[in-house]
Design an enzyme around this catalytic site. Structure first.
Site, PDB file in Angstrom:
ATOM      1  N   HIS A 140       0.811  -1.212   0.000  1.00 53.58           N
ATOM      2  CA  HIS A 140       0.000   0.000   0.000  1.00 53.58           C
ATOM      3  C   HIS A 140       0.846   1.265   0.000  1.00 53.58           C
ATOM      4  O   HIS A 140       0.403   2.314  -0.508  1.00 53.58           O
ATOM      5  CB  HIS A 140      -0.928   0.020   1.218  1.00 53.58           C
ATOM      6  CG  HIS A 140      -1.959  -1.066   1.200  1.00 53.58           C
ATOM      7  ND1 HIS A 140      -2.711  -1.411   2.298  1.00 53.58           N
ATOM      8  CD2 HIS A 140      -2.365  -1.902   0.198  1.00 53.58           C
ATOM      9  CE1 HIS A 140      -3.537  -2.392   2.000  1.00 53.58           C
ATOM     10  NE2 HIS A 140      -3.347  -2.714   0.723  1.00 53.58           N
ATOM     11  N   ARG A 383      -3.147  -9.587   5.617  1.00 52.92           N
ATOM     12  CA  ARG A 383      -3.096  -9.290   4.181  1.00 52.92           C
ATOM     13  C   ARG A 383      -1.890  -8.445   3.815  1.00 52.92           C
ATOM     14  O   ARG A 383      -1.763  -7.980   2.696  1.00 52.92           O
ATOM     15  CB  ARG A 383      -4.402  -8.624   3.755  1.00 52.92           C
ATOM     16  CG  ARG A 383      -5.601  -9.576   3.805  1.00 52.92           C
ATOM     17  CD  ARG A 383      -6.871  -8.897   3.337  1.00 52.92           C
ATOM     18  NE  ARG A 383      -7.366  -7.929   4.327  1.00 52.92           N
ATOM     19  CZ  ARG A 383      -8.386  -7.106   4.113  1.00 52.92           C
ATOM     20  NH1 ARG A 383      -9.016  -7.127   2.936  1.00 52.92           N
ATOM     21  NH2 ARG A 383      -8.786  -6.266   5.048  1.00 52.92           N
ATOM     22  N   PHE A 384      -1.002  -8.205   4.783  1.00 55.59           N
ATOM     23  CA  PHE A 384       0.353  -7.683   4.546  1.00 55.59           C
ATOM     24  C   PHE A 384       0.369  -6.344   3.799  1.00 55.59           C
ATOM     25  O   PHE A 384       1.280  -6.083   3.006  1.00 55.59           O
ATOM     26  CB  PHE A 384       1.197  -8.712   3.777  1.00 55.59           C
ATOM     27  CG  PHE A 384       0.952 -10.127   4.192  1.00 55.59           C
ATOM     28  CD1 PHE A 384       1.140 -10.520   5.509  1.00 55.59           C
ATOM     29  CD2 PHE A 384       0.485 -11.069   3.289  1.00 55.59           C
ATOM     30  CE1 PHE A 384       0.893 -11.819   5.920  1.00 55.59           C
ATOM     31  CE2 PHE A 384       0.232 -12.375   3.684  1.00 55.59           C
ATOM     32  CZ  PHE A 384       0.439 -12.744   4.999  1.00 55.59           C
ATOM     33  N   CYS A 385      -0.636  -5.496   4.053  1.00 55.21           N
ATOM     34  CA  CYS A 385      -0.708  -4.198   3.364  1.00 55.21           C
ATOM     35  C   CYS A 385      -0.630  -4.385   1.853  1.00 55.21           C
ATOM     36  O   CYS A 385      -0.007  -3.590   1.143  1.00 55.21           O
ATOM     37  CB  CYS A 385       0.394  -3.257   3.842  1.00 55.21           C
ATOM     38  SG  CYS A 385       0.300  -2.820   5.585  1.00 55.21           S
ATOM     39  N   ALA A 386      -1.251  -5.458   1.366  1.00 55.64           N
ATOM     40  CA  ALA A 386      -1.286  -5.741  -0.071  1.00 55.64           C
ATOM     41  C   ALA A 386      -2.654  -6.324  -0.409  1.00 55.64           C
ATOM     42  O   ALA A 386      -2.765  -7.383  -1.015  1.00 55.64           O
ATOM     43  CB  ALA A 386      -0.168  -6.703  -0.445  1.00 55.64           C
TER      44      ALA A 386
END
Length: 476
Positions: A140, A383-386
């Site tokens: 992100h 969601r790992f900033c993705a």
């Protein structure tokens, strides 16, 4: 500190013998388990925040007695601190092969760097915001700033790396032919979800052929691979200290001067100006333009120390070490029934030590809580900033990410593979439940570390009044 000079193929059973490449702070920190045992904490969450190199901690200890104001004082320690800060800036730039006319900005982290650059992308000829091309695979931090400050177009990644590069090339060429060229191609150097990379040489050539510049999000790349702006032609590179074994609040943006000198100063404040009147401000050029306020001297020194230490490692040896650990994770987890290893591109040019997986029948947060409580392993779930990428790949509810680095041993990787295999075969030994959206151990017997502040946040009263605590969230 001696780097590993040769790494074998490391099939199952042999990778456990691999020692860390460099000493890191906290490698032997004991982690309490729910069965009463204590084991060395296995930090397999390096992609989120890497531990400090011992050399970095030593540099901070040496610098603390010398700390004073920077760029503002005539006192001896102010002069020393200013010299330390500017020397650190040069070391950081040299580590990533900065060109003679490049600018090295000391920022907070990669997110800070990308937001700063987003304010410097020049407007299009018609006065509209400059156009930026990105992929849906991005963190992100390399997506949201462009959406907010520029005219961003997001290209959906293809099934192969080659097809993805072609899609970017086609979009860049079509936009140029239509008279609305892109100013910037912003791409990840290595995926924070899978560790996979696109071929940087091809991306640089593709961007430049279309008259665009290229920004590389190096947060996951720089700690694992040597990168040179001068050698590759990359226009801008951003990376974080906390992922480069220097978790002291500094990162860097390194790249071409003209956009940065002409762009809106990132922070309005002292140090960024030559002069101020009530009706006019004359801003500095160069690093000072975007570094208003008192700079993070200790953070810059720490990042420079990490860069210098990593520069002293044989890059082939480092790559072989991490490749062996990554291969064991991919192969070992992939052999377990019901475990899926996430992959972006089968033809990826390279992959750093990041491996994401899902376990059938278990939510990611439950897997992470189990690994921590029953095996002393730290991983990341979520969601790992993705978010766009995880949704496209079919993991909209998240997954589990393991990641390795210079301080990771083979034993830690083997422990993870064995722990996941035990979960699938036998299930968890402890009871887990969701409280306020987080997976925790029911009646967790593990003690709260003194001074941690957790007793007031997560503690409950267990049998006999003993303090117990739930697992900290691994992140979303």
């Amino acid at each position: 500190m001696t780097a590993i000079t040769e790494t074998p193929a490391c099939p199952a059973g042999t990778v456990a013998a691999l020692a860390p490449v460099l000493p890191v702070v906290g490698h032997d920190t004991p982690a309490p388990l729910v069965d009463g045992r204590r084991v060395p904490y296995a930090n397999l969450d390096v992609a989120a925040s890497a531990p400090a190199l011992q050399s970095v901690a030593d540099a901070i200890t040496r610098t603390l007695p010398l700390y004073a104001s920077v760029h503002r004082g005539a006192g001896y320690l102010s002069q020393v601190s200013t010299s330390l800060y500017e020397t650190a800036r040069r070391s950081i730039g040299e580590f990533v092969g900065a060109r003679d006319d490049d600018v090295t900005l000391v920022v907070r982290n990669t997110t800070d760097a990308l937001n700063l650059l987003a304010g410097c992308v020049p407007a299009s000829d018609d006065g509209t915001p400059g156009r930026v091309l990105v992929l849906d695979v991005e963190h992100h931090a390399n997506l949201l700033p462009w959406q907010r400050s520029a005219d961003a177009t997001v290209v959906v990644g293809r099934a192969t790396a080659a097809a993805t590069v072609t899609a970017l090339r086609d979009e860049l060429a079509a936009a140029r032919a239509a008279g609305r060229p892109y100013a910037l191609l912003a791409v990840t150097g290595a995926s924070n979800v899978t560790g996979e990379s696109l071929p940087l040489d091809d991306l640089v050539a593709t961007a430049h052929a279309a008259g665009a510049r290229i920004l590389v999000d190096g947060a996951q790349l720089v700690p694992h691979r040597r990168v040179s702006l001068a050698a590759t032609g990359i226009d801008y590179l951003a990376f974080s200290g906390h992922k480069t074994y220097a978790p002291f609040g500094a990162g860097a943006l390194v790249g071409r001067r003209d956009w940065l000198d002409a762009g809106t100063p990132y922070l309005a404040g002292g140090g960024a100006v030559r002069s101020v009147r009530t009706d006019h401000t004359d801003w500095h050029d160069g690093p000072a333009r975007h570094e208003a306020g008192s700079p993070n001297v200790l953070g810059a020194v720490a990042l420079a120390a990490a860069c210098e230490t990593l520069a002293g490692i044989d890059p082939v040896a480092l790559r072989e070490h991490e490749d062996a650990l990554r291969r064991r994770l991919v192969d070992g987890l992939g052999e377990i029934d019901g475990v899926q290893v996430v992959q972006l591109w089968a033809d990826a040019a390279d992959a750093v030590g990041v491996v994401t997986f899902a376990v059938a029948g278990y939510e990611p947060g439950q897997v992470a809580a189990y690994l921590s409580a029953e095996h002393g392993i730290g991983v990341r779930d979520g969601r790992f900033c993705a978010h766009p990428l995880l949704a496209r790949l079919g993991y909209g509810a998240g997954a589990v990410r393991s990641s390795v680095g210079v301080g990771t041993s083979g034993e830690e990787v083997e422990r993870l593979v064995e722990a996941v295999a035990a979960l699938v075969a036998d299930g968890p030994r402890a009871r887990y439940d969701v409280v306020d959206g987080l997976w925790i151990v029911v009646d967790d017997p593990r003690p709260v570390p003194e001074g941690s502040g957790l007793d007031g946040l997560l503690a409950t009263a267990g049998p006999g009044g003993d303090e117990v605590f739930g697992c900290l969230p691994e992140g979303a």
